[in-house]
Design a protein around this motif. Sequence first.
Motif, mmCIF file in Angstrom:
data_model
loop_
_atom_site.group_PDB
_atom_site.id
_atom_site.type_symbol
_atom_site.label_atom_id
_atom_site.label_comp_id
_atom_site.label_asym_id
_atom_site.label_seq_id
_atom_site.Cartn_x
_atom_site.Cartn_y
_atom_site.Cartn_z
ATOM 1 N N THR A 106 0.852 -1.190 0.000
ATOM 2 C CA THR A 106 0.000 0.000 0.000
ATOM 3 C C THR A 106 0.886 1.238 0.000
ATOM 4 O O THR A 106 1.842 1.325 0.780
ATOM 5 C CB THR A 106 -0.925 0.013 1.233
ATOM 6 O OG1 THR A 106 -1.709 -1.179 1.251
ATOM 7 C CG2 THR A 106 -1.850 1.220 1.196
ATOM 8 N N MET A 107 0.582 2.199 -0.870
ATOM 9 C CA MET A 107 1.374 3.429 -0.982
ATOM 10 C C MET A 107 0.467 4.642 -0.813
ATOM 11 O O MET A 107 -0.604 4.711 -1.411
ATOM 12 C CB MET A 107 2.078 3.502 -2.342
ATOM 13 C CG MET A 107 2.995 2.314 -2.645
ATOM 14 S SD MET A 107 4.035 2.583 -4.105
ATOM 15 C CE MET A 107 2.806 3.029 -5.337
ATOM 16 N N VAL A 108 0.913 5.583 0.009
ATOM 17 C CA VAL A 108 0.188 6.841 0.235
ATOM 18 C C VAL A 108 1.140 7.985 -0.077
ATOM 19 O O VAL A 108 2.257 8.036 0.461
ATOM 20 C CB VAL A 108 -0.339 6.947 1.683
ATOM 21 C CG1 VAL A 108 -1.106 8.244 1.865
ATOM 22 C CG2 VAL A 108 -1.220 5.758 2.024
ATOM 23 N N LEU A 109 0.714 8.914 -0.951
ATOM 24 C CA LEU A 109 1.561 10.027 -1.378
ATOM 25 C C LEU A 109 1.916 10.927 -0.201
ATOM 26 O O LEU A 109 1.074 11.235 0.642
ATOM 27 C CB LEU A 109 0.850 10.839 -2.465
ATOM 28 C CG LEU A 109 1.624 12.019 -3.061
ATOM 29 C CD1 LEU A 109 2.870 11.521 -3.793
ATOM 30 C CD2 LEU A 109 0.730 12.804 -4.004
ATOM 31 N N PHE A 110 3.163 11.355 -0.143
ATOM 32 C CA PHE A 110 3.643 12.240 0.913
ATOM 33 C C PHE A 110 3.581 13.686 0.427
ATOM 34 O O PHE A 110 4.073 14.014 -0.656
ATOM 35 C CB PHE A 110 5.079 11.878 1.284
ATOM 36 C CG PHE A 110 5.696 12.813 2.286
ATOM 37 C CD1 PHE A 110 5.444 12.669 3.639
ATOM 38 C CD2 PHE A 110 6.526 13.854 1.880
ATOM 39 C CE1 PHE A 110 6.017 13.520 4.562
ATOM 40 C CE2 PHE A 110 7.102 14.715 2.799
ATOM 41 C CZ PHE A 110 6.831 14.542 4.142
ATOM 42 N N ASP A 111 2.957 14.533 1.251
ATOM 43 C CA ASP A 111 2.828 15.947 0.908
ATOM 44 C C ASP A 111 3.881 16.739 1.678
ATOM 45 O O ASP A 111 3.797 16.862 2.905
ATOM 46 C CB ASP A 111 1.429 16.453 1.266
ATOM 47 C CG ASP A 111 1.223 17.907 0.866
ATOM 48 O OD1 ASP A 111 2.059 18.427 0.109
ATOM 49 O OD2 ASP A 111 0.224 18.507 1.308
ATOM 50 N N PRO A 112 4.877 17.297 1.009
ATOM 51 C CA PRO A 112 5.935 18.016 1.738
ATOM 52 C C PRO A 112 5.445 19.289 2.409
ATOM 53 O O PRO A 112 6.050 19.752 3.365
ATOM 54 C CB PRO A 112 6.967 18.323 0.644
ATOM 55 C CG PRO A 112 6.196 18.279 -0.648
ATOM 56 C CD PRO A 112 5.109 17.270 -0.449
#
Length: 690
Positions: free
Chosen positions: A256-262
């Motif tokens: 499972t991958m969740v986008l990282f918001d900088p």
Amino acid sequence: SVCLLPRPCLSTAKRKFADSLNEFKFQCIGDAETDDEICIAKSLQEFATVLQNLEDERTRMIENANDVLITPLERFRKEQISAAKEARKKYDKETEKYCAVLEKHLSLSAKKKESHLHEADNQVDNVRQHFYEVSLEYVFKVQEVQERKMFDFVEPLLAFLQGLFTYYHHGYELAKDFNHFKTDLTISIQNTRNRFESTRSEVESLMRKMKENPHEHKSVSQHTMEGYLFVQEKRSFVSTWVKYYCTYHREPKRVTMVLFDPKSGGKTGEEDSFTLKSCTRRKTDSIEKRFCFDVEALDRTGVITMQALSEEDRRLWMEAMDGREPVAMKRNWNSSGPRTSVMSIYCFGWYMRTKPLVSSPGIDDQGLYRIVGVSSRVQKLLGLAMDPKTCADVELENSEWEIKTITSAIKHYLRVLPGPLMTYQYQRSFIKAAKLDNQEARVTEVHALVHRLPEKNRQMLELLMKHLATVASHHHQNLMTIANLGVVFGPTLLRPQEETVAAIMDIKFQNIVVEILIEHHEKIFRDVPASAGGPTSLQPNQSRRRSTDSKAPSCSERPLTLFHTPTHSQKGEKRNSAEPPPPVPSSANCNSSSNSSSSGGSGQSQGRTPRHSLTSNDGEPDTRAIRPSSLIAGRKARALYACKAEHNSELSFIAGTIFENVHGSREPGWLEGTLDGRTGLIPKNYVEFL
């Protein structure tokens, strides 16, 4: 005048304070809360309810005061006091008039005519009569006001006081109803404080270890692996690396991958998941980035290239995903398993001697098991007790051995076992049972798990819990309640295999498991759980996972024989009719075999360790080896589960494999057998004899 209106600032402040308490929420550290933490979290809402209830009642009391006190007094003032004042004015006016007429009359000369004097006398008599009447009216009115004060003034005050008493009685009833919750809350606060104090030293110790050796302590969770990875994405003929928070579940092989918001500094967006097919490490010369590996998915095409944060991080990811170049785990084949088993026999006999000593004269000692003995004396006692040559000569009744020395030695012995008494295998299961919402469900699950423990572990645990229940029954004298004993023994009996912050956060649930065992020890150890009756409900006490991808256990994960006791009746019930009973030696200390294999897949006698030496009557090791008839050389056995070898002395096999010439091994928890002409080790509780 009396001010009965509530001060707006005080009333408003109370209500705002109650609202703040009601809205405040404690943050939960971890994936579950204990009953004590739930009780403490609810307390703020309870406090807010009490404050609001009291303030509402006070407001009602003040509002009712207008009807029962202010209005009657105002009416009394207008109708009675005002009338009396008017009468007083009239009286004063008539008095002044009468005095003036009388003074003028007395100043008349006696030489006046008789008719004039007689007329003056009549005038004075009229004024005197009117003054008399006005005086009577005034006196009557004053008398009436004085009499009416007795009821028209006091009765409203009584009604007001009654309302005030009702308000205070309401507070008393609230306090009475709150008393039960207050008692529970006090206990919960004390338990939480004790657990905090018990775990604080563990956390500080772990923090020091992590600072000294940061690479030896990696975080673990309920997932196989999780952390940040950079994923290569090709867009418009340009490759970019995007940061994702990735989680890999080993059982379904799901990534499972969740986008990282900088910008926000956290995970955001929807989840993207796929099923893993393979994982391959990328060579350094094949890509410009370091720490890269390729994964293939079953439900999507193409290769996904990922970059780990470091070489160590890549190794962990590839090991979790069964990468093509995994780092083999080190195995310690010099484990002292058999020696520990023999040592445990003597220690068990020693424990049976210490338990009555602790249970009789020292059971009322304050802080029993909590107060630590002198380290040098504890080590000396352990050295003598664990040595077969000196174990029988230790005189525990000697004044040299204080109660705190004996109890500290017992705790230390349980801590130095290669594996915890309740085993690494079921450690997480016990923790999950303690996190269940329902108390009855917790007891039921712990009950079932206890009966899955190896038999010797369970017997030792039963003796210990019975003893601790006796200690807890004297808590008024020794101050060791069930909760306090849970704090002392929880981290020892259910210590985790790896020291991590997450494991330390679960110490409070380890304490709860021990509390359940002490409080319900009779039911748990006397009755067989309902789920353990069928042949498939009680699975074997496996020292490995049932998967071809599972790793072999370390020596500390194998079943540990803790002691040797006769259990004829239990073994008679557990043996299958197809399996002859093991031979029983005549020695008093060797009444029954310590190993009885399962048959027919029942799994009820599995997970026991072969016994290589026992203690004879004279205290010396008995050289007669006891080999159960189920392990006679030449027997065939069928694999119940698949297993992947990780050492050249082991055999790899799949479920249903038939082994030839299966017999016992010197390695505890293992058998030796032949497969396709090759002889090697087989996990004992992975097979059934034919």
